[in-house]
Motif scaffolding. Structure first.
Motif, PDB file in Angstrom:
ATOM      1  N   UNK A 298       0.846  -1.195   0.000  1.00 16.98           N
ATOM      2  CA  UNK A 298       0.000   0.000   0.000  1.00 16.98           C
ATOM      3  C   UNK A 298       0.887   1.253   0.000  1.00 16.98           C
ATOM      4  N   UNK A 299       0.311   2.343  -0.441  1.00 19.47           N
ATOM      5  CA  UNK A 299       1.031   3.609  -0.362  1.00 19.47           C
ATOM      6  C   UNK A 299       1.289   3.962   1.101  1.00 19.47           C
ATOM      7  N   UNK A 300       2.457   4.517   1.366  1.00 19.97           N
ATOM      8  CA  UNK A 300       2.802   4.863   2.742  1.00 19.97           C
ATOM      9  C   UNK A 300       3.454   6.233   2.805  1.00 19.97           C
ATOM     10  N   UNK A 301       3.236   6.898   3.911  1.00 21.71           N
ATOM     11  CA  UNK A 301       3.850   8.197   4.112  1.00 21.71           C
ATOM     12  C   UNK A 301       5.316   8.055   4.452  1.00 21.71           C
ATOM     13  N   UNK A 302       6.122   8.971   3.958  1.00 17.67           N
ATOM     14  CA  UNK A 302       7.556   8.956   4.183  1.00 17.67           C
ATOM     15  C   UNK A 302       7.984  10.153   5.023  1.00 17.67           C
ATOM     16  N   UNK A 303       7.589  11.350   4.592  1.00 11.59           N
ATOM     17  CA  UNK A 303       7.988  12.556   5.300  1.00 11.59           C
ATOM     18  C   UNK A 303       7.051  13.689   4.921  1.00 11.59           C
ATOM     19  N   UNK A 304       6.932  14.665   5.799  1.00  7.97           N
ATOM     20  CA  UNK A 304       6.134  15.835   5.467  1.00  7.97           C
ATOM     21  C   UNK A 304       6.793  17.083   6.042  1.00  7.97           C
ATOM     22  N   UNK A 305       6.382  18.207   5.487  1.00  5.35           N
ATOM     23  CA  UNK A 305       6.902  19.515   5.904  1.00  5.35           C
ATOM     24  C   UNK A 305       5.754  20.509   5.843  1.00  5.35           C
ATOM     25  N   UNK A 306       5.650  21.352   6.875  1.00  2.48           N
ATOM     26  CA  UNK A 306       4.660  22.414   6.842  1.00  2.48           C
ATOM     27  C   UNK A 306       5.349  23.756   7.011  1.00  2.48           C
ATOM     28  N   UNK A 307       4.877  24.755   6.273  1.00  2.00           N
ATOM     29  CA  UNK A 307       5.493  26.078   6.373  1.00  2.00           C
ATOM     30  C   UNK A 307       4.981  26.846   7.588  1.00  2.00           C
ATOM     31  N   UNK A 308       4.004  26.262   8.317  1.00  2.00           N
ATOM     32  CA  UNK A 308       3.429  26.954   9.469  1.00  2.00           C
ATOM     33  C   UNK A 308       4.524  27.322  10.463  1.00  2.00           C
ATOM     34  N   UNK A 309       5.381  26.346  10.741  1.00  2.00           N
ATOM     35  CA  UNK A 309       6.512  26.614  11.629  1.00  2.00           C
ATOM     36  C   UNK A 309       7.720  25.789  11.226  1.00  2.00           C
ATOM     37  N   UNK A 310       7.799  25.500   9.925  1.00  2.00           N
ATOM     38  CA  UNK A 310       8.909  24.717   9.369  1.00  2.00           C
ATOM     39  C   UNK A 310       9.055  23.369  10.071  1.00  2.00           C
TER      40      UNK A 310
END
Length: 128
Positions: free
Chosen positions: A44-56
């Motif tokens: 299945x597809x899986x998450x690897x990493x994420x980034x948000x600009x809200x607070x880096x």
């Protein structure tokens, strides 16, 4: 029109490195999350990493923690995924995804949230 274009994939030997790029265009969200997902053969597809600009803020799946690093070049609207110490089990099609909200708050949300925009995917193959 929002577009996400991945690049930087390819074939590498185990222990090697690759840097994926996700160039985003056509959006102007105040807050957003960009994430990397992957689909390994037969999985299945899986998450690897994420980034948000809200607070880096960034987040990593346990399977890639301490090996992968997500970073951004805000001037170029590009997100990078530096992948080091690659293993054959990292072989997958990697996708970047974008949404106009902070989803990068815990793995349960980050990997299951309904990202609206997706790239076309790029193949990463790690040989043993």
């Amino acid at each position: 029109e929002v577009q996400l274009v991945e690049s930087g994939g390819g074939l590498v030997q185990a222990g090697g490195s690759l840097r994926l790029s996700c160039a985003a265009s056509g959006f102007a969200f105040d807050d957003y999350t960009i994430a990397w997902f992957r689909r390994r053969p037969g999985k299945e597809r899986e998450g690897v990493s994420c980034f948000t600009n809200v607070d880096d803020r960034s987040l990593y799946a346990d399977s890639v923690k301490d090996r992968f690093t997500i970073s951004s070049d805000n001037a170029k609207n590009t997100i990078f995924l530096q992948m080091n110490s690659l293993k054959p089990e990292d072989t997958a099609v990697y996708y970047c995804a974008l949404h106009w909200a902070d989803y990068c708050r815990g793995s349960d949300l980050a990997w299951s949230a309904p990202y609206y925009y997706w790239g076309q995917g790029i193949q990463v193959t790690v040989s043993s």
